[in-house]
Design a protein around this motif. Structure first.
Motif, PDB file in Angstrom:
ATOM      1  N   ASP A  85      14.911 -33.197  46.024  1.00 16.16           N
ATOM      2  CA  ASP A  85      14.908 -33.919  47.277  1.00 16.16           C
ATOM      3  C   ASP A  85      15.471 -35.324  47.255  1.00 16.16           C
ATOM      4  O   ASP A  85      16.139 -35.675  47.909  1.00 16.16           O
ATOM      5  CB  ASP A  85      13.508 -34.298  47.754  1.00 16.16           C
ATOM      6  CG  ASP A  85      12.976 -32.806  48.554  1.00 16.16           C
ATOM      7  OD1 ASP A  85      13.850 -31.975  48.898  1.00 16.16           O
ATOM      8  OD2 ASP A  85      11.862 -32.301  48.555  1.00 16.16           O
ATOM      9  N   ALA A  88      19.075 -34.802  46.927  1.00 17.65           N
ATOM     10  CA  ALA A  88      19.919 -34.567  47.999  1.00 17.65           C
ATOM     11  C   ALA A  88      20.081 -35.624  49.096  1.00 17.65           C
ATOM     12  O   ALA A  88      20.867 -35.639  49.873  1.00 17.65           O
ATOM     13  CB  ALA A  88      18.956 -33.507  48.883  1.00 17.65           C
ATOM     14  N   ARG A 159      20.907 -35.596  56.602  1.00 17.20           N
ATOM     15  CA  ARG A 159      21.282 -34.530  57.459  1.00 17.20           C
ATOM     16  C   ARG A 159      22.026 -34.451  58.659  1.00 17.20           C
ATOM     17  O   ARG A 159      22.432 -33.590  59.233  1.00 17.20           O
ATOM     18  CB  ARG A 159      19.862 -33.607  57.536  1.00 17.20           C
ATOM     19  CG  ARG A 159      19.082 -33.201  56.593  1.00 17.20           C
ATOM     20  CD  ARG A 159      17.645 -32.758  57.052  1.00 17.20           C
ATOM     21  NE  ARG A 159      17.040 -32.520  55.957  1.00 17.20           N
ATOM     22  CZ  ARG A 159      15.766 -31.856  55.791  1.00 17.20           C
ATOM     23  NH1 ARG A 159      15.237 -31.335  57.112  1.00 17.20           N
ATOM     24  NH2 ARG A 159      14.917 -31.653  54.862  1.00 17.20           N
ATOM     25  N   GLY A 209      24.033 -34.643  43.319  1.00 17.02           N
ATOM     26  CA  GLY A 209      23.452 -35.437  44.457  1.00 17.02           C
ATOM     27  C   GLY A 209      24.438 -36.709  44.588  1.00 17.02           C
ATOM     28  O   GLY A 209      25.042 -36.954  45.421  1.00 17.02           O
ATOM     29  N   MET A 220      23.588 -33.653  53.686  1.00 14.39           N
ATOM     30  CA  MET A 220      23.257 -32.946  52.304  1.00 14.39           C
ATOM     31  C   MET A 220      21.791 -32.664  52.432  1.00 14.39           C
ATOM     32  O   MET A 220      21.095 -33.540  53.096  1.00 14.39           O
ATOM     33  CB  MET A 220      23.716 -33.841  51.245  1.00 14.39           C
ATOM     34  CG  MET A 220      23.323 -32.946  49.734  1.00 14.39           C
ATOM     35  SD  MET A 220      24.301 -33.837  48.596  1.00 14.39           S
ATOM     36  CE  MET A 220      23.722 -35.467  48.628  1.00 14.39           C
ATOM     37  N   LEU A 221      21.513 -31.454  51.922  1.00 10.73           N
ATOM     38  CA  LEU A 221      20.032 -31.388  51.615  1.00 10.73           C
ATOM     39  C   LEU A 221      19.668 -30.370  50.654  1.00 10.73           C
ATOM     40  O   LEU A 221      20.757 -29.783  50.060  1.00 10.73           O
ATOM     41  CB  LEU A 221      19.261 -30.732  52.986  1.00 10.73           C
ATOM     42  CG  LEU A 221      19.658 -29.595  53.702  1.00 10.73           C
ATOM     43  CD1 LEU A 221      19.823 -28.396  53.030  1.00 10.73           C
ATOM     44  CD2 LEU A 221      18.910 -29.276  55.070  1.00 10.73           C
ATOM     45  N   ASP A 222      18.504 -30.379  49.864  1.00 11.49           N
ATOM     46  CA  ASP A 222      18.015 -29.554  49.048  1.00 11.49           C
ATOM     47  C   ASP A 222      17.592 -28.008  49.510  1.00 11.49           C
ATOM     48  O   ASP A 222      17.071 -28.080  50.506  1.00 11.49           O
ATOM     49  CB  ASP A 222      16.780 -30.080  48.243  1.00 11.49           C
ATOM     50  CG  ASP A 222      15.925 -29.117  47.789  1.00 11.49           C
ATOM     51  OD1 ASP A 222      16.383 -28.243  47.094  1.00 11.49           O
ATOM     52  OD2 ASP A 222      14.704 -29.183  47.891  1.00 11.49           O
ATOM     53  N   LEU A 278      21.862 -27.473  46.062  1.00 13.32           N
ATOM     54  CA  LEU A 278      22.116 -28.589  47.179  1.00 13.32           C
ATOM     55  C   LEU A 278      23.224 -28.034  48.132  1.00 13.32           C
ATOM     56  O   LEU A 278      24.156 -27.501  47.518  1.00 13.32           O
ATOM     57  CB  LEU A 278      22.838 -29.670  46.447  1.00 13.32           C
ATOM     58  CG  LEU A 278      21.890 -30.595  45.497  1.00 13.32           C
ATOM     59  CD1 LEU A 278      22.406 -31.810  45.028  1.00 13.32           C
ATOM     60  CD2 LEU A 278      20.649 -30.967  46.154  1.00 13.32           C
ATOM     61  N   ALA A 280      25.924 -29.254  51.211  1.00  9.46           N
ATOM     62  CA  ALA A 280      26.421 -30.635  51.451  1.00  9.46           C
ATOM     63  C   ALA A 280      27.645 -30.167  52.194  1.00  9.46           C
ATOM     64  O   ALA A 280      28.354 -29.078  52.438  1.00  9.46           O
ATOM     65  CB  ALA A 280      26.915 -31.311  50.661  1.00  9.46           C
TER      66      ALA A 280
END
Length: 321
Positions: A85, A88, A159, A209, A220-222, A278, A280
């Protein structure tokens, strides 16, 4: 029991201070740790003056089963999901706070194994364990919670920044954890031990990340709850549609198909949780950092599509299917 067999200690056999005295040597510190475990709070130095913070909790019977996961597996996974996290957001983890809530009859051996696995995972990525909390619980209850702190050199990747025309890219694997879980549920774990091992101890691409942020990632996120469900979070936050192409995911599917079958492999890739890779978005002219691959495009509209068809179901949710 043999007269020579040692008696297994339980948490009820130790005071809180005694237990901490056995756990602390298993956990790493760092140069950024000004004050570590043992005081009322930790004190961590941060060059940027801003701190990223996130937390995740694992509950026995809900997030793991003892038949499949050792204490060390649980500790390592707790590190993976939290540090992913931080990554991310484009950040670097600097410290972890750990909470253990346990039935006093929990074997001490399990707790120390968990601490050892957590400590080894944190040490491998140079992240200190700063402290945490202990609490007793009703019979059978066992829970591990980790709060991760981190810093970043610049602005975080949110996000909400994806733009029409961006490409969608992934760093890390897809579907391996879900395929491993499916095999365990079917009693076939021995057929693909690498997939089972990945489910028990995911290996996120933490370093990607910050590299994605430096390269200009717009969002981007996990991937913790599945590609479709997590992509939907970027789509909703950014007011766009994330369009995936199964052709771009074929290599991921084919890696899993021999173990779980073609159809299940595709669903694992699209909806499998606990992967902690990840996801993105990048501008179309941005050179992708090494380790990233394009899997789709950001287009006008809303939600998520796969080969032009809307997808909204699938993936992990704690309270609804």
């Amino acid at each position: 029991m043999s007269d020579h067999e040692p008696t297994k200690r339980r948490l009820a056999d130790l005071s809180e201070d005694d237990l901490l005295a056995e756990i602390f040597p298993l956990l790493p510190t760092s140069p950024q740790t000004v004050i570590g475990p043992g005081d009322d709070t930790a004190l961590v130095s941060s060059a940027g003056g801003r701190v990223l913070a996130t937390t995740d909790t694992m509950v026995r019977g809900r997030d793991w089963l003892d038949e499949w996961s050792s204490g060390a597996d649980v500790g390592a996974k707790a590190v993976a999901q939290n540090v992913a996290d931080i990554a991310a957001m484009g950040g670097q983890a600097t410290g972890l706070l750990v909470t253990l809530v346990a039935d006093p009859q929990t074997p001490l051996e399990w707790v120390l194994d968990m601490a050892r696995g957590l400590g080894e995972a944190a040490r491998a990525i140079d992240v200190a364990v700063l402290g945490g909390d202990l609490s007793s619980a009703p019979e059978g209850v066992l829970m591990v919670s980790v709060t991760a702190l981190g810093e970043l050199d610049g602005d975080p990747v949110l996000r909400s920044g994806a733009r029409v025309g961006d490409v969608i890219a992934v760093a890390g694997t897809l579907g391996r954890s879900a395929a491993g879980l499916a095999l365990l549920q079917q009693g076939r774990g021995g057929e693909a031990p690498d997939l089972v091992a990945f489910h028990c101890r995911p290996r996120p691409p933490f370093e990607q990340g910050p590299e994605a942020r430096q390269a200009g990632a717009t969002a981007m996120l996990d991937l913790s709850d599945g590609l479709i469900r997590d992509a939907g979070r970027i789509a909703k936050s950014s007011g766009v549609c994330l369009a995936f192409r199964t052709a771009a995911l074929s290599a991921d599917v084919q890696r899993l198909a021999p173990s779980v079958g073609q159809s299940a492999a595709l669903e694992s890739v699209l909806t499998g949780g606990e992967e902690h890779s990840l996801l993105a978005c990048f501008g179309p002219s941005v050179p992708l950092p090494q380790g990233w691959r394009i899997v789709g495009d950001v287009v006008e509209g809303e939600g998520v599509t796969v080969d032009g068809k809307a997808r909204s179901r699938g993936g992990w949710d704690h309270f609804t299917p």
